[in-house]
Write a protein that holds these residues in place. Sequence first.
Motif, PDB file in Angstrom:
ATOM      1  N   ARG A  14       0.980  -0.828  -0.038  1.00  0.00           N
ATOM      2  CA  ARG A  14       0.228  -0.385  -0.343  1.00  0.00           C
ATOM      3  C   ARG A  14       1.156   1.024   0.531  1.00  0.00           C
ATOM      4  NH1 ARG A  14      -5.246  -0.917  -1.038  1.00  0.00           N
ATOM      5  NH2 ARG A  14      -6.031  -3.534  -0.499  1.00  0.00           N
ATOM      6  N   GLY A  15       0.590   2.386  -0.926  1.00  0.00           N
ATOM      7  CA  GLY A  15       0.971   3.355  -1.085  1.00  0.00           C
ATOM      8  C   GLY A  15       0.403   4.051  -1.974  1.00  0.00           C
ATOM      9  N   GLN A  16       1.892   5.120  -2.351  1.00  0.00           N
ATOM     10  CA  GLN A  16       1.117   6.203  -3.733  1.00  0.00           C
ATOM     11  C   GLN A  16       2.432   6.563  -4.397  1.00  0.00           C
ATOM     12  OE1 GLN A  16      -1.545   9.395  -3.383  1.00  0.00           O
ATOM     13  NE2 GLN A  16       0.041  10.342  -3.537  1.00  0.00           N
ATOM     14  N   VAL A  17       3.030   6.114  -5.942  1.00  0.00           N
ATOM     15  CA  VAL A  17       3.196   6.979  -6.202  1.00  0.00           C
ATOM     16  C   VAL A  17       3.051   7.953  -7.492  1.00  0.00           C
ATOM     17  CG1 VAL A  17       5.095   6.369  -8.320  1.00  0.00           C
ATOM     18  CG2 VAL A  17       4.558   4.101  -6.972  1.00  0.00           C
ATOM     19  N   ASP A  18       3.742   9.271  -7.503  1.00  0.00           N
ATOM     20  CA  ASP A  18       4.050  10.241  -8.643  1.00  0.00           C
ATOM     21  C   ASP A  18       4.685  10.149  -8.805  1.00  0.00           C
ATOM     22  OD1 ASP A  18       1.413  12.016  -7.735  1.00  0.00           O
ATOM     23  OD2 ASP A  18       2.208  11.100  -5.255  1.00  0.00           O
ATOM     24  N   LYS A  19       4.201  10.362 -10.801  1.00  0.00           N
ATOM     25  CA  LYS A  19       4.987  10.412 -12.395  1.00  0.00           C
ATOM     26  C   LYS A  19       4.735  11.656 -12.613  1.00  0.00           C
ATOM     27  CE  LYS A  19       4.182   7.239 -14.643  1.00  0.00           C
ATOM     28  NZ  LYS A  19       5.988   6.475 -15.305  1.00  0.00           N
ATOM     29  N   TYR A  20       5.911  12.114 -12.258  1.00  0.00           N
ATOM     30  CA  TYR A  20       6.201  13.559 -13.581  1.00  0.00           C
ATOM     31  C   TYR A  20       7.100  13.803 -14.619  1.00  0.00           C
ATOM     32  CZ  TYR A  20       4.356  15.452  -9.328  1.00  0.00           C
ATOM     33  OH  TYR A  20       3.989  15.407  -7.501  1.00  0.00           O
ATOM     34  N   VAL A  21       6.257  13.669 -15.662  1.00  0.00           N
ATOM     35  CA  VAL A  21       7.679  14.064 -17.003  1.00  0.00           C
ATOM     36  C   VAL A  21       7.523  15.255 -17.721  1.00  0.00           C
ATOM     37  CG1 VAL A  21       8.151  12.824 -19.325  1.00  0.00           C
ATOM     38  CG2 VAL A  21       6.439  11.066 -17.716  1.00  0.00           C
ATOM     39  N   ARG A  22       8.336  15.486 -17.649  1.00  0.00           N
ATOM     40  CA  ARG A  22       8.379  17.370 -18.614  1.00  0.00           C
ATOM     41  C   ARG A  22       8.920  16.637 -19.719  1.00  0.00           C
ATOM     42  NH1 ARG A  22      11.601  21.789 -17.836  1.00  0.00           N
ATOM     43  NH2 ARG A  22      12.834  20.696 -16.013  1.00  0.00           N
ATOM     44  N   LEU A  23       9.059  17.535 -20.701  1.00  0.00           N
ATOM     45  CA  LEU A  23       9.644  18.020 -21.890  1.00  0.00           C
ATOM     46  C   LEU A  23      10.865  18.548 -21.616  1.00  0.00           C
ATOM     47  CD1 LEU A  23       6.796  17.169 -24.837  1.00  0.00           C
ATOM     48  CD2 LEU A  23       8.186  15.499 -23.430  1.00  0.00           C
ATOM     49  N   GLY A  24      11.821  18.705 -22.433  1.00  0.00           N
ATOM     50  CA  GLY A  24      12.937  19.835 -22.600  1.00  0.00           C
ATOM     51  C   GLY A  24      12.634  21.527 -22.674  1.00  0.00           C
ATOM     52  N   ARG A  25      12.887  22.408 -22.186  1.00  0.00           N
ATOM     53  CA  ARG A  25      12.294  23.587 -23.182  1.00  0.00           C
ATOM     54  C   ARG A  25      12.990  24.468 -23.867  1.00  0.00           C
ATOM     55  NH1 ARG A  25       8.820  23.918 -17.446  1.00  0.00           N
ATOM     56  NH2 ARG A  25       6.641  22.621 -17.886  1.00  0.00           N
ATOM     57  N   GLY A  26      13.143  25.437 -24.474  1.00  0.00           N
ATOM     58  CA  GLY A  26      13.862  25.970 -25.310  1.00  0.00           C
ATOM     59  C   GLY A  26      14.691  25.112 -26.137  1.00  0.00           C
ATOM     60  N   GLU A  27      15.883  24.914 -25.895  1.00  0.00           N
ATOM     61  CA  GLU A  27      17.110  24.594 -27.032  1.00  0.00           C
ATOM     62  C   GLU A  27      17.221  23.233 -26.235  1.00  0.00           C
ATOM     63  OE1 GLU A  27      17.390  25.338 -30.360  1.00  0.00           O
ATOM     64  OE2 GLU A  27      16.687  26.904 -29.421  1.00  0.00           O
ATOM     65  N   GLU A  28      16.835  22.154 -25.509  1.00  0.00           N
ATOM     66  CA  GLU A  28      16.314  21.055 -24.656  1.00  0.00           C
ATOM     67  C   GLU A  28      15.556  19.923 -25.509  1.00  0.00           C
ATOM     68  OE1 GLU A  28      17.003  22.650 -20.073  1.00  0.00           O
ATOM     69  OE2 GLU A  28      15.626  21.808 -20.875  1.00  0.00           O
ATOM     70  N   THR A  29      16.811  19.229 -25.832  1.00  0.00           N
ATOM     71  CA  THR A  29      16.002  17.800 -26.292  1.00  0.00           C
ATOM     72  C   THR A  29      16.193  16.918 -25.453  1.00  0.00           C
ATOM     73  OG1 THR A  29      18.377  17.880 -27.678  1.00  0.00           O
ATOM     74  CG2 THR A  29      16.308  18.527 -29.144  1.00  0.00           C
ATOM     75  N   CYS A  30      15.032  17.064 -24.106  1.00  0.00           N
ATOM     76  CA  CYS A  30      14.864  16.397 -23.424  1.00  0.00           C
ATOM     77  C   CYS A  30      14.062  15.925 -22.703  1.00  0.00           C
ATOM     78  CB  CYS A  30      16.563  17.456 -22.083  1.00  0.00           C
ATOM     79  SG  CYS A  30      18.113  17.910 -22.280  1.00  0.00           S
ATOM     80  N   LEU A  31      14.231  14.704 -21.818  1.00  0.00           N
ATOM     81  CA  LEU A  31      13.064  13.959 -21.227  1.00  0.00           C
ATOM     82  C   LEU A  31      13.512  13.845 -20.023  1.00  0.00           C
ATOM     83  CD1 LEU A  31      11.946  10.970 -23.312  1.00  0.00           C
ATOM     84  CD2 LEU A  31      10.965  13.706 -23.341  1.00  0.00           C
ATOM     85  N   VAL A  40       7.842   7.993  -4.455  1.00  0.00           N
ATOM     86  CA  VAL A  40       7.056   7.070  -3.910  1.00  0.00           C
ATOM     87  C   VAL A  40       6.627   7.269  -2.283  1.00  0.00           C
ATOM     88  CG1 VAL A  40       7.439   4.223  -3.268  1.00  0.00           C
ATOM     89  CG2 VAL A  40       8.351   5.880  -4.995  1.00  0.00           C
ATOM     90  N   SER A  41       5.288   7.730  -2.045  1.00  0.00           N
ATOM     91  CA  SER A  41       5.269   7.753  -0.654  1.00  0.00           C
ATOM     92  C   SER A  41       3.906   6.907  -0.086  1.00  0.00           C
ATOM     93  CB  SER A  41       5.001   8.802  -0.635  1.00  0.00           C
ATOM     94  OG  SER A  41       2.948   9.525  -1.886  1.00  0.00           O
ATOM     95  N   GLY A  42       4.528   6.922   1.127  1.00  0.00           N
ATOM     96  CA  GLY A  42       2.990   6.269   2.042  1.00  0.00           C
ATOM     97  C   GLY A  42       3.470   4.388   2.712  1.00  0.00           C
ATOM     98  N   MET A  43       4.832   4.147   2.240  1.00  0.00           N
ATOM     99  CA  MET A  43       5.598   2.971   1.946  1.00  0.00           C
ATOM    100  C   MET A  43       6.084   2.735   2.492  1.00  0.00           C
ATOM    101  SD  MET A  43       5.548   0.890  -1.914  1.00  0.00           S
ATOM    102  CE  MET A  43       4.832   1.942  -3.151  1.00  0.00           C
ATOM    103  N   SER A  44       6.391   1.575   3.318  1.00  0.00           N
ATOM    104  CA  SER A  44       7.098   0.828   4.372  1.00  0.00           C
ATOM    105  C   SER A  44       8.171  -0.002   4.006  1.00  0.00           C
ATOM    106  CB  SER A  44       7.331   0.968   5.929  1.00  0.00           C
ATOM    107  OG  SER A  44       6.307   0.005   6.282  1.00  0.00           O
ATOM    108  N   GLY A  45       9.221   0.021   4.348  1.00  0.00           N
ATOM    109  CA  GLY A  45      10.760  -2.047   4.107  1.00  0.00           C
ATOM    110  C   GLY A  45      11.774  -1.730   3.079  1.00  0.00           C
ATOM    111  N   PRO A  46      11.898  -2.649   3.157  1.00  0.00           N
ATOM    112  CA  PRO A  46      13.065  -2.632   1.920  1.00  0.00           C
ATOM    113  C   PRO A  46      12.324  -2.323   0.728  1.00  0.00           C
ATOM    114  CG  PRO A  46      12.942  -4.203   2.787  1.00  0.00           C
ATOM    115  CD  PRO A  46      12.053  -3.734   4.262  1.00  0.00           C
ATOM    116  N   MET A  47      13.030  -2.098  -0.531  1.00  0.00           N
ATOM    117  CA  MET A  47      12.305  -2.242  -2.444  1.00  0.00           C
ATOM    118  C   MET A  47      13.332  -2.106  -3.027  1.00  0.00           C
ATOM    119  SD  MET A  47      10.019  -2.352  -4.128  1.00  0.00           S
ATOM    120  CE  MET A  47       8.559  -1.949  -3.039  1.00  0.00           C
ATOM    121  N   ASP A  48      13.822  -2.700  -4.074  1.00  0.00           N
ATOM    122  CA  ASP A  48      14.248  -2.570  -5.204  1.00  0.00           C
ATOM    123  C   ASP A  48      13.318  -1.403  -6.446  1.00  0.00           C
ATOM    124  OD1 ASP A  48      12.819  -4.953  -5.692  1.00  0.00           O
ATOM    125  OD2 ASP A  48      14.313  -5.296  -7.958  1.00  0.00           O
ATOM    126  N   LEU A  49      13.754  -0.730  -6.915  1.00  0.00           N
ATOM    127  CA  LEU A  49      13.222   0.094  -7.798  1.00  0.00           C
ATOM    128  C   LEU A  49      13.919   0.532  -8.950  1.00  0.00           C
ATOM    129  CD1 LEU A  49      14.733   2.638  -7.460  1.00  0.00           C
ATOM    130  CD2 LEU A  49      13.082   2.620  -5.333  1.00  0.00           C
TER     131      LEU A  49
END
Length: 371
Positions: free
Chosen positions: A118-135, A141-150
Amino acid sequence: MNTVIMQGQRSWPLKSSHVEAWVTVAGGHLGPATFRCGGRKIRPLSVAPWAEEPLPAGTPPLLRALRGDFFCLPFGGNATAYRGESHPVHGETAHANWKLVSLERDALHARLTTRVRRGQVDKYVRLGRGEETCLYQRHVVSGMSGPMDLGHHLMLRFGSEALISTSRFVHGQVLPEAFESPERKGYQSLRPGARFTSLGRVPALAGGMADLSRYPARRGFEDLVMVVSDPKLRFAWTAASFPHERHLCLTLKDPRVLRETVFWISNGGRHYPPWNGRHVDVMGLEEVTSYFHLGLADSVKPNPVSRRGHPTSVRLSPTRPLTVNMIFAVAATPRGFDRVAGVTPRRGGVTVRSASGKSVEVPLDLAFLGV
Protein backbone atom coordinates in the motif's frame (compact mmCIF):
# COMPACT_ATOMS: atom_id res chain seq x y z
CA MET A 1 -10.35 13.96 -24.38
CA ASN A 2 -6.86 13.80 -22.86
CA THR A 3 -5.66 10.59 -24.54
CA VAL A 4 -4.92 9.40 -28.06
CA ILE A 5 -4.14 5.92 -29.42
CA MET A 6 -0.43 5.74 -30.16
CA GLN A 7 0.91 2.47 -31.56
CA GLY A 8 -1.83 0.43 -29.96
CA GLN A 9 -1.93 2.11 -26.56
CA ARG A 10 -4.14 4.80 -25.05
CA SER A 11 -1.61 7.51 -24.31
CA TRP A 12 -1.21 11.08 -23.10
CA PRO A 13 0.57 13.30 -25.67
CA LEU A 14 3.31 15.78 -24.78
CA LYS A 15 4.88 18.33 -27.10
CA SER A 16 7.48 21.10 -26.97
CA SER A 17 9.35 23.00 -29.67
CA HIS A 18 11.99 20.24 -29.95
CA VAL A 19 10.44 17.09 -28.44
CA GLU A 20 7.26 15.10 -28.91
CA ALA A 21 6.45 12.12 -26.66
CA TRP A 22 3.62 9.95 -25.38
CA VAL A 23 2.98 8.26 -22.02
CA THR A 24 0.74 5.18 -21.95
CA VAL A 25 -2.12 4.99 -19.48
CA ALA A 26 -1.40 1.30 -18.88
CA GLY A 27 1.95 0.98 -17.13
CA GLY A 28 3.02 4.59 -17.67
CA HIS A 29 5.43 3.69 -20.49
CA LEU A 30 7.15 6.77 -21.94
CA GLY A 31 7.39 6.32 -25.70
CA PRO A 32 7.66 6.68 -28.57
CA ALA A 33 9.47 10.01 -28.61
CA THR A 34 10.79 12.26 -31.37
CA PHE A 35 13.64 14.71 -30.86
CA ARG A 36 14.36 17.51 -33.33
CA CYS A 37 18.05 18.33 -33.27
CA GLY A 38 20.72 18.99 -35.83
CA GLY A 39 18.04 19.63 -38.43
CA ARG A 40 16.82 16.05 -38.12
CA LYS A 41 14.13 14.08 -36.34
CA ILE A 42 15.56 11.32 -34.14
CA ARG A 43 13.38 8.54 -32.72
CA PRO A 44 15.65 6.52 -30.41
CA LEU A 45 13.21 4.68 -28.13
CA SER A 46 12.11 1.16 -29.02
CA VAL A 47 8.52 -0.02 -29.35
CA ALA A 48 7.79 -3.75 -29.31
CA PRO A 49 7.07 -5.13 -32.81
CA TRP A 50 3.75 -6.58 -31.61
CA ALA A 51 2.48 -3.21 -30.30
CA GLU A 52 -0.50 -3.12 -32.67
CA GLU A 53 -1.14 -6.85 -32.94
CA PRO A 54 -3.94 -8.75 -31.22
CA LEU A 55 -2.37 -10.75 -28.40
CA PRO A 56 -3.82 -13.72 -26.48
CA ALA A 57 -6.07 -13.04 -23.52
CA GLY A 58 -4.02 -12.95 -20.35
CA THR A 59 -1.01 -11.23 -21.93
CA PRO A 60 0.31 -8.88 -19.20
CA PRO A 61 -0.23 -5.15 -19.79
CA LEU A 62 3.54 -4.63 -19.57
CA LEU A 63 4.12 -6.83 -22.62
CA ARG A 64 1.26 -5.27 -24.54
CA ALA A 65 2.64 -1.77 -23.99
CA LEU A 66 6.39 -2.53 -23.99
CA ARG A 67 8.16 0.60 -25.19
CA GLY A 68 10.51 3.42 -24.34
CA ASP A 69 10.96 3.69 -20.61
CA PHE A 70 8.85 2.78 -17.59
CA PHE A 71 9.31 2.97 -13.85
CA CYS A 72 9.59 -0.33 -11.97
CA LEU A 73 8.64 -0.74 -8.31
CA PRO A 74 9.91 -3.31 -7.55
CA PHE A 75 12.29 -3.83 -10.45
CA GLY A 76 12.65 -7.32 -11.88
CA GLY A 77 10.95 -10.65 -12.35
CA ASN A 78 9.64 -11.02 -8.79
CA ALA A 79 9.19 -14.79 -9.25
CA THR A 80 9.54 -15.23 -5.47
CA ALA A 81 7.08 -13.60 -3.08
CA TYR A 82 8.55 -11.39 -0.37
CA ARG A 83 6.87 -11.47 3.06
CA GLY A 84 3.54 -12.26 1.46
CA GLU A 85 3.91 -9.67 -1.30
CA SER A 86 3.48 -11.13 -4.80
CA HIS A 87 4.42 -8.40 -7.25
CA PRO A 88 4.00 -8.69 -11.02
CA VAL A 89 7.09 -8.47 -13.24
CA HIS A 90 8.57 -4.99 -12.70
CA GLY A 91 5.75 -4.11 -10.32
CA GLU A 92 2.30 -2.58 -10.52
CA THR A 93 3.85 0.64 -11.81
CA ALA A 94 4.64 -1.11 -15.12
CA HIS A 95 1.18 -2.71 -15.52
CA ALA A 96 -1.62 -0.78 -13.81
CA ASN A 97 -3.60 2.12 -15.22
CA TRP A 98 -2.26 5.47 -14.04
CA LYS A 99 -4.64 8.27 -13.06
CA LEU A 100 -4.10 11.67 -14.61
CA VAL A 101 -3.59 14.51 -12.10
CA SER A 102 -2.64 17.24 -14.57
CA LEU A 103 -1.63 17.54 -18.21
CA GLU A 104 -0.01 20.55 -19.83
CA ARG A 105 1.32 20.80 -23.35
CA ASP A 106 4.80 19.69 -22.29
CA ALA A 107 4.34 18.21 -18.80
CA LEU A 108 2.38 15.43 -17.16
CA HIS A 109 1.58 14.45 -13.58
CA ALA A 110 0.00 11.01 -13.09
CA ARG A 111 -0.60 8.99 -9.94
CA LEU A 112 -0.88 5.33 -9.01
CA THR A 113 -2.23 3.98 -5.74
CA THR A 114 -0.51 0.64 -5.25
CA ARG A 115 -2.25 -2.38 -3.76
CA VAL A 116 0.38 -5.11 -3.25
CA ARG A 117 2.31 -2.81 -0.94
CA ARG A 118 0.00 0.00 0.00
CA GLY A 119 1.25 3.41 -0.99
CA GLN A 120 1.35 5.98 -3.74
CA VAL A 121 3.63 6.73 -6.68
CA ASP A 122 3.51 10.10 -8.42
CA LYS A 123 4.92 10.29 -11.95
CA TYR A 124 6.13 13.62 -13.33
CA VAL A 125 7.27 13.79 -16.95
CA ARG A 126 8.48 17.05 -18.46
CA LEU A 127 9.93 17.77 -21.88
CA GLY A 128 12.97 19.93 -22.38
CA ARG A 129 12.23 23.61 -22.88
CA GLY A 130 13.83 26.10 -25.22
CA GLU A 131 16.66 24.36 -27.07
CA GLU A 132 16.70 21.35 -24.73
CA THR A 133 16.16 17.98 -26.40
CA CYS A 134 15.54 16.12 -23.15
CA LEU A 135 13.03 14.09 -21.18
CA TYR A 136 12.89 14.75 -17.42
CA GLN A 137 11.32 12.10 -15.23
CA ARG A 138 10.62 12.27 -11.51
CA HIS A 139 8.91 9.55 -9.48
CA VAL A 140 7.93 10.18 -5.88
CA VAL A 141 7.19 7.09 -3.75
CA SER A 142 5.20 7.84 -0.59
CA GLY A 143 3.29 6.04 2.12
CA MET A 144 5.32 2.82 1.92
CA SER A 145 7.64 1.22 4.44
CA GLY A 146 10.27 -1.48 4.23
CA PRO A 147 12.93 -2.54 1.73
CA MET A 148 12.35 -2.15 -2.01
CA ASP A 149 14.28 -2.41 -5.26
CA LEU A 150 13.37 -0.07 -8.10
CA GLY A 151 14.48 1.50 -11.33
CA HIS A 152 13.95 2.72 -14.87
CA HIS A 153 13.57 0.33 -17.82
CA LEU A 154 14.83 2.47 -20.71
CA MET A 155 15.09 0.72 -24.10
CA LEU A 156 16.84 2.03 -27.22
CA ARG A 157 16.57 0.73 -30.77
CA PHE A 158 19.69 0.65 -32.92
CA GLY A 159 19.47 1.41 -36.63
CA SER A 160 23.24 1.50 -37.07
CA GLU A 161 26.29 0.63 -35.00
CA ALA A 162 26.51 2.49 -31.72
CA LEU A 163 29.29 2.79 -29.17
CA ILE A 164 28.20 2.18 -25.57
CA SER A 165 29.96 3.70 -22.56
CA THR A 166 29.35 4.67 -18.95
CA SER A 167 30.81 6.82 -16.25
CA ARG A 168 33.21 5.07 -13.89
CA PHE A 169 31.87 1.84 -12.39
CA VAL A 170 33.23 -0.21 -9.50
CA HIS A 171 31.82 -3.65 -10.29
CA GLY A 172 30.69 -5.38 -13.47
CA GLN A 173 29.12 -8.82 -13.76
CA VAL A 174 27.07 -11.04 -16.04
CA LEU A 175 23.83 -12.36 -14.52
CA PRO A 176 24.97 -15.24 -12.26
CA GLU A 177 22.31 -17.67 -13.50
CA ALA A 178 20.95 -18.62 -16.90
CA PHE A 179 19.12 -15.70 -18.52
CA GLU A 180 17.69 -17.85 -21.32
CA SER A 181 17.70 -21.59 -21.98
CA PRO A 182 17.33 -23.64 -25.17
CA GLU A 183 14.65 -25.74 -23.42
CA ARG A 184 12.45 -22.62 -23.40
CA LYS A 185 13.55 -21.59 -26.90
CA GLY A 186 15.82 -18.89 -25.57
CA TYR A 187 19.56 -18.37 -26.12
CA GLN A 188 22.31 -16.37 -24.44
CA SER A 189 25.93 -15.74 -25.39
CA LEU A 190 27.69 -14.59 -22.19
CA ARG A 191 29.15 -16.72 -19.39
CA PRO A 192 26.87 -16.62 -16.31
CA GLY A 193 28.43 -14.88 -13.32
CA ALA A 194 31.53 -13.68 -15.17
CA ARG A 195 33.02 -10.48 -13.80
CA PHE A 196 34.53 -7.75 -15.94
CA THR A 197 36.16 -4.33 -15.62
CA SER A 198 35.43 -3.13 -19.16
CA LEU A 199 32.37 -3.42 -21.38
CA GLY A 200 34.82 -4.16 -24.16
CA ARG A 201 35.94 -7.48 -22.66
CA VAL A 202 33.22 -9.67 -21.19
CA PRO A 203 33.67 -13.50 -21.02
CA ALA A 204 31.54 -15.37 -23.55
CA LEU A 205 29.79 -18.68 -22.97
CA ALA A 206 31.64 -20.35 -25.84
CA GLY A 207 35.01 -18.99 -24.71
CA GLY A 208 36.87 -15.82 -25.54
CA MET A 209 35.64 -12.30 -24.98
CA ALA A 210 32.62 -10.39 -26.19
CA ASP A 211 32.63 -6.64 -26.84
CA LEU A 212 29.51 -5.13 -25.28
CA SER A 213 30.63 -1.61 -26.11
CA ARG A 214 29.54 -2.00 -29.75
CA TYR A 215 25.98 -2.76 -30.76
CA PRO A 216 24.09 -4.29 -32.60
CA ALA A 217 26.02 -7.54 -32.19
CA ARG A 218 25.48 -11.22 -31.35
CA ARG A 219 22.27 -11.67 -33.39
CA GLY A 220 20.22 -14.56 -32.04
CA PHE A 221 21.03 -14.02 -28.35
CA GLU A 222 19.64 -12.33 -25.22
CA ASP A 223 22.03 -11.30 -22.47
CA LEU A 224 21.94 -9.42 -19.17
CA VAL A 225 24.82 -7.74 -17.37
CA MET A 226 25.04 -5.17 -14.59
CA VAL A 227 27.54 -2.51 -13.54
CA VAL A 228 27.63 -0.67 -10.22
CA SER A 229 28.11 3.08 -10.64
CA ASP A 230 30.79 4.77 -8.56
CA PRO A 231 28.81 6.42 -5.72
CA LYS A 232 31.53 9.03 -5.29
CA LEU A 233 30.60 10.69 -8.58
CA ARG A 234 28.47 13.84 -8.44
CA PHE A 235 26.30 12.27 -11.15
CA ALA A 236 26.59 9.13 -13.26
CA TRP A 237 25.84 8.66 -16.95
CA THR A 238 25.24 6.00 -19.59
CA ALA A 239 25.68 6.83 -23.27
CA ALA A 240 25.09 5.40 -26.73
CA SER A 241 26.87 7.29 -29.50
CA PHE A 242 25.89 6.70 -33.15
CA PRO A 243 28.88 7.90 -35.24
CA HIS A 244 27.27 7.11 -38.62
CA GLU A 245 23.98 8.82 -37.74
CA ARG A 246 25.87 11.59 -35.89
CA HIS A 247 23.89 11.73 -32.68
CA LEU A 248 24.08 10.43 -29.13
CA CYS A 249 21.68 9.34 -26.38
CA LEU A 250 22.57 10.07 -22.78
CA THR A 251 21.03 9.23 -19.40
CA LEU A 252 22.00 11.11 -16.25
CA LYS A 253 21.27 10.04 -12.67
CA ASP A 254 22.29 10.36 -9.03
CA PRO A 255 24.37 7.19 -8.36
CA ARG A 256 23.37 7.21 -4.70
CA VAL A 257 19.69 6.79 -5.64
CA LEU A 258 20.01 4.66 -8.79
CA ARG A 259 23.14 2.69 -7.97
CA GLU A 260 23.38 0.17 -10.81
CA THR A 261 22.89 0.00 -14.57
CA VAL A 262 21.42 -3.20 -16.01
CA PHE A 263 22.14 -3.82 -19.69
CA TRP A 264 19.48 -5.98 -21.33
CA ILE A 265 20.90 -6.90 -24.73
CA SER A 266 17.97 -8.14 -26.80
CA ASN A 267 18.84 -9.31 -30.29
CA GLY A 268 16.42 -12.02 -31.34
CA GLY A 269 17.32 -14.67 -28.77
CA ARG A 270 13.76 -15.39 -27.62
CA HIS A 271 11.78 -17.72 -29.84
CA TYR A 272 8.64 -17.98 -27.72
CA PRO A 273 5.54 -15.73 -28.03
CA PRO A 274 5.23 -12.85 -28.41
CA TRP A 275 8.96 -12.41 -29.07
CA ASN A 276 9.26 -15.09 -31.77
CA GLY A 277 12.82 -14.09 -32.65
CA ARG A 278 11.81 -10.63 -33.90
CA HIS A 279 12.76 -8.40 -30.97
CA VAL A 280 16.12 -7.38 -32.43
CA ASP A 281 18.67 -4.56 -32.20
CA VAL A 282 17.31 -3.35 -28.86
CA MET A 283 19.31 -2.63 -25.73
CA GLY A 284 17.89 -1.77 -22.33
CA LEU A 285 19.97 0.81 -20.45
CA GLU A 286 18.19 0.36 -17.15
CA GLU A 287 19.14 2.64 -14.26
CA VAL A 288 18.23 0.81 -11.06
CA THR A 289 18.94 -0.06 -7.48
CA SER A 290 18.45 -3.79 -7.73
CA TYR A 291 20.17 -7.16 -7.87
CA PHE A 292 20.07 -7.64 -11.62
CA HIS A 293 16.46 -8.28 -12.75
CA LEU A 294 15.74 -10.95 -10.16
CA GLY A 295 13.25 -8.92 -8.17
CA LEU A 296 12.45 -7.81 -4.66
CA ALA A 297 13.20 -10.97 -2.67
CA ASP A 298 16.65 -11.43 -4.23
CA SER A 299 17.50 -7.74 -4.00
CA VAL A 300 16.71 -7.25 -0.29
CA LYS A 301 18.43 -10.36 1.02
CA PRO A 302 22.24 -10.55 1.18
CA ASN A 303 23.57 -11.29 -2.30
CA PRO A 304 27.03 -11.28 -3.89
CA VAL A 305 26.74 -7.63 -4.93
CA SER A 306 25.39 -6.27 -1.63
CA ARG A 307 27.99 -8.29 0.29
CA ARG A 308 30.64 -6.31 -1.62
CA GLY A 309 29.19 -3.14 -0.10
CA HIS A 310 26.97 -2.10 -3.01
CA PRO A 311 23.31 -1.72 -1.92
CA THR A 312 20.75 -3.43 -4.16
CA SER A 313 17.67 -2.07 -2.41
CA VAL A 314 16.44 1.02 -0.59
CA ARG A 315 14.47 1.32 2.64
CA LEU A 316 11.20 3.20 2.29
CA SER A 317 9.66 5.24 5.08
CA PRO A 318 5.98 6.25 5.22
CA THR A 319 6.99 9.62 6.66
CA ARG A 320 9.80 10.37 4.20
CA PRO A 321 8.90 10.13 0.48
CA LEU A 322 11.60 8.88 -1.88
CA THR A 323 12.27 10.94 -5.00
CA VAL A 324 13.85 9.28 -8.04
CA ASN A 325 15.02 11.60 -10.83
CA MET A 326 16.46 10.81 -14.26
CA ILE A 327 17.27 12.83 -17.39
CA PHE A 328 17.36 11.38 -20.91
CA ALA A 329 18.93 13.60 -23.57
CA VAL A 330 19.54 13.35 -27.31
CA ALA A 331 22.09 15.51 -29.15
CA ALA A 332 23.52 15.85 -32.63
CA THR A 333 27.27 15.20 -32.79
CA PRO A 334 29.98 16.56 -35.10
CA ARG A 335 31.75 14.43 -37.68
CA GLY A 336 34.47 12.36 -36.03
CA PHE A 337 32.68 12.14 -32.67
CA ASP A 338 33.04 8.52 -31.52
CA ARG A 339 32.62 6.91 -28.08
CA VAL A 340 31.53 9.15 -25.20
CA ALA A 341 34.49 9.43 -22.84
CA GLY A 342 33.35 12.09 -20.40
CA VAL A 343 30.46 14.31 -19.34
CA THR A 344 31.20 17.49 -17.39
CA PRO A 345 28.89 20.20 -16.03
CA ARG A 346 28.81 23.61 -17.65
CA ARG A 347 26.56 26.62 -17.28
CA GLY A 348 23.16 25.65 -18.68
CA GLY A 349 23.96 21.99 -19.31
CA VAL A 350 26.81 19.56 -19.83
CA THR A 351 29.73 19.13 -22.19
CA VAL A 352 29.98 15.64 -23.68
CA ARG A 353 33.47 14.70 -24.85
CA SER A 354 34.39 11.82 -27.16
CA ALA A 355 37.45 9.59 -27.06
CA SER A 356 38.54 11.20 -30.34
CA GLY A 357 38.66 14.63 -28.69
CA LYS A 358 35.47 16.04 -30.23
CA SER A 359 32.88 17.58 -27.94
CA VAL A 360 29.27 18.74 -27.97
CA GLU A 361 27.40 21.10 -25.66
CA VAL A 362 24.08 19.63 -24.45
CA PRO A 363 21.66 22.15 -22.90
CA LEU A 364 19.80 20.69 -19.92
CA ASP A 365 18.90 21.35 -16.30
CA LEU A 366 21.43 19.30 -14.33
CA ALA A 367 20.01 20.66 -11.07
CA PHE A 368 16.90 18.54 -11.75
CA LEU A 369 18.85 15.54 -10.42
CA GLY A 370 19.20 17.21 -7.05
CA VAL A 371 22.96 16.63 -6.99
